[in-house]
Design an enzyme around this catalytic site. Sequence first.
Site, mmCIF file in Angstrom:
data_model
loop_
_atom_site.group_PDB
_atom_site.id
_atom_site.type_symbol
_atom_site.label_atom_id
_atom_site.label_comp_id
_atom_site.label_asym_id
_atom_site.label_seq_id
_atom_site.Cartn_x
_atom_site.Cartn_y
_atom_site.Cartn_z
ATOM 1 N N LYS A 182 0.868 -1.183 0.000
ATOM 2 C CA LYS A 182 0.000 0.000 0.000
ATOM 3 C C LYS A 182 0.904 1.232 0.000
ATOM 4 C CE LYS A 182 -2.389 3.331 2.256
ATOM 5 N NZ LYS A 182 -1.923 4.380 1.313
ATOM 6 N N GLU A 257 8.906 1.464 11.405
ATOM 7 C CA GLU A 257 9.984 2.445 11.318
ATOM 8 C C GLU A 257 9.347 3.814 11.233
ATOM 9 O OE1 GLU A 257 12.336 3.418 7.901
ATOM 10 O OE2 GLU A 257 12.675 5.032 9.319
ATOM 11 N N CYS A 291 13.312 10.216 7.374
ATOM 12 C CA CYS A 291 13.059 9.775 8.751
ATOM 13 C C CYS A 291 14.293 9.953 9.626
ATOM 14 C CB CYS A 291 12.579 8.337 8.762
ATOM 15 S SG CYS A 291 13.587 7.237 7.781
ATOM 16 N N GLU A 390 8.775 16.375 15.331
ATOM 17 C CA GLU A 390 9.276 16.103 13.979
ATOM 18 C C GLU A 390 8.560 17.008 12.984
ATOM 19 O OE1 GLU A 390 8.359 12.331 12.053
ATOM 20 O OE2 GLU A 390 10.452 12.224 11.429
HETATM 21 P P1 NAD Z 1 1.317 8.559 7.769
HETATM 22 O O1 NAD Z 1 1.831 7.725 8.876
HETATM 23 O O2 NAD Z 1 -0.047 9.133 7.907
HETATM 24 O O3 NAD Z 1 1.320 7.724 6.395
HETATM 25 C C1 NAD Z 1 2.226 6.682 6.068
HETATM 26 C C2 NAD Z 1 1.448 5.580 5.367
HETATM 27 O O4 NAD Z 1 0.453 5.049 6.247
HETATM 28 C C3 NAD Z 1 0.692 6.058 4.126
HETATM 29 O O5 NAD Z 1 0.716 5.046 3.146
HETATM 30 C C4 NAD Z 1 -0.718 6.239 4.655
HETATM 31 O O6 NAD Z 1 -1.721 6.156 3.672
HETATM 32 C C5 NAD Z 1 -0.832 5.089 5.637
HETATM 33 N N1 NAD Z 1 -1.848 5.250 6.665
HETATM 34 C C6 NAD Z 1 -2.405 6.399 7.119
HETATM 35 N N2 NAD Z 1 -3.314 6.125 8.085
HETATM 36 C C7 NAD Z 1 -3.327 4.786 8.255
HETATM 37 C C8 NAD Z 1 -4.021 3.902 9.129
HETATM 38 N N3 NAD Z 1 -4.911 4.339 10.013
HETATM 39 N N4 NAD Z 1 -3.761 2.585 9.058
HETATM 40 C C9 NAD Z 1 -2.860 2.119 8.195
HETATM 41 N N5 NAD Z 1 -2.174 2.898 7.327
HETATM 42 C C10 NAD Z 1 -2.400 4.217 7.358
HETATM 43 O O7 NAD Z 1 2.328 9.678 7.480
HETATM 44 P P2 NAD Z 1 2.124 10.929 6.502
HETATM 45 O O8 NAD Z 1 0.752 11.511 6.580
HETATM 46 O O9 NAD Z 1 2.538 10.477 5.173
HETATM 47 O O10 NAD Z 1 3.106 11.948 7.162
HETATM 48 C C11 NAD Z 1 2.847 12.488 8.449
HETATM 49 C C12 NAD Z 1 4.108 12.495 9.261
HETATM 50 O O11 NAD Z 1 4.656 11.176 9.403
HETATM 51 C C13 NAD Z 1 5.236 13.265 8.633
HETATM 52 O O12 NAD Z 1 5.123 14.629 8.784
HETATM 53 C C14 NAD Z 1 6.400 12.669 9.356
HETATM 54 O O13 NAD Z 1 6.514 13.219 10.622
HETATM 55 C C15 NAD Z 1 6.041 11.222 9.463
HETATM 56 N N6 NAD Z 1 6.649 10.431 8.384
HETATM 57 C C16 NAD Z 1 7.706 9.641 8.670
HETATM 58 C C17 NAD Z 1 8.287 8.912 7.654
HETATM 59 C C18 NAD Z 1 9.463 8.017 7.893
HETATM 60 O O14 NAD Z 1 10.135 7.650 6.937
HETATM 61 N N7 NAD Z 1 9.730 7.608 9.102
HETATM 62 C C19 NAD Z 1 7.809 9.002 6.359
HETATM 63 C C20 NAD Z 1 6.709 9.800 6.105
HETATM 64 C C21 NAD Z 1 6.132 10.497 7.138
#
Ligand code: NAD
Length: 487
Positions: A182, A257, A291, A390
């Site tokens: 996904k 992660e 990250c 973050e």
């Molecule tokens: P997020 O955690 O919302 O999204 C990451 C993934 O999880 C996406 O594919 C999203 O569609 C999915 N997702 C969202 N809600 C979900 C749920 N309830 N159950 C399962 N999957 C779900 O992160 P984001 O909105 O893309 O970014 C928000 C913050 O997350 C960023 O500002 C940053 O702080 C952090 N982030 C961290 C990393 C990393 O590499 N560690 C990467 C992206 C974002």
Amino acid sequence: MSTPTFVQGAKKLLIGGQWVEPGSGQYIDAINPATGERLCQIARGDAPDVDRAVAAARRAFEGPWSRFTAHERRKLLLRVHDVILDNFDELALIETLDMGAPLARTRGYKEWLSQLLQFYASQTGAGTVTASPLSIAPNFTALKHLMPVGVVGGIIPWNGPLMGLWWIYGPALATGCTAVLKPAEDASLSSLRVSELMMEAGVPDGVINVVTGYGKDVGEALAGHMGVDRVAFTGSVGTAQAIVRASAGNLKRLQLELGGKSPDIVFADADLDKAVPGASMGVFTNTGQVCVAGTRILVQRAVHDEFAQRMVAFAKTIKIGDGREPGTQIGPLISQRQLERVMHYVDIGGKEAELVHGGRRLGGELTNGFFVEPTVFANVRNNMTIAQEEIFGPVASVIPFDSAEDALQLANDTPYGLAGGVWTRDLSTAHKVSQGIRSGTVWVNCYGVIDPAVGFGGTKMSGYGWKGGKEHVESFLYPKATYINLD
Ligand code: NAD
């Protein structure tokens, strides 16, 4: 540079080797963050699509794929390696268009990806059986197998899917698992094209499946699905907590992660010619959407002001723009939402610390994209909001410290534990401080290097589980003992 033909129309879901319409019949616009323009559309999958994809992955897991030998999986991974590398320029351009990172970065990953795929190809024998006589009884022996865990749900973010998806597909193919991927709704195109190329390389139907869509529709369904044996997730802490709760139904194995607020510690004896660009790009690379970004730059007080000045001078040299333009070093943020989030933190930082560079959204010909200047705050205190939360944008907090003990106290005063850095010419300081940082990964006199055969991971609220290395492969396997009476 012409847009690849793949980037057009409405992209479907990959389920059981077929490209299929989403049950909802709906599609989401894929936006180029450098221009704000629509590139094409991706399918808006939902729970019934996840059901179909998990069923296809289960059929594949129990079908002919389960009879692939380690040698056949290795050959398959090497074919995937060749096909992906042959098409890498196209993939890099798709990634640049879809998530904004400059071509210099997306193309630059080619050699690294080659090494990564060769590493996973070398690991297909990880499930090899070992036999040993029993120490508690004569004429008995025990066989120990490492078995594939089954169907793996991979939920990945938007900040580098062309690289990030391999932490799912690589070990899945190496071990004989199957996967339902996904990708993030903001950047799904490279995942779809990679998966299409993998099917061309001969990956059997159902071994990899892709369901695009929103987290609350597809991600939640995957995390709670009784047919998914393991979820590998990269993203935010809040989503990870929801996934942990959703996983309870069938006690899924999890790999998480998450984010970080990683400390990068610069001692007064460091070679600033290396530390300034190294620590700066440790924050600014990929527009800070990394990250492991070293966003808290702890600088020994004697060189704090000089470091901050030199960092500002360095930041002024960084070329920001559309990732397709030659020479661009930093592209846009992924979306309007992330832009607003970053600007919100810049506002807070302006009230609590000293803004010494940047902090503005870029206009002119970049007005329609989500561009923000590399931003440096100096004389930051570790308890300030910009040093604790973050931001996920190109925003650095330079924090003064006095002794190595102070540096470690500040470094560890965070809920996160993903990464950290140390810049010093003193061997003893390098060892003591790198050991003292409570994080899964530390770099000394460098930042951000990751070897697929070694890997990286986090502790504390940055999650658990390891990406890369043998531990990663073994986390896609479970041990099984068979006791045999030889009499
Ligand atoms: P997020 O955690 O919302 O999204 C990451 C993934 O999880 C996406 O594919 C999203 O569609 C999915 N997702 C969202 N809600 C979900 C749920 N309830 N159950 C399962 N999957 C779900 O992160 P984001 O909105 O893309 O970014 C928000 C913050 O997350 C960023 O500002 C940053 O702080 C952090 N982030 C961290 C990393 C990393 O590499 N560690 C990467 C992206 C974002």
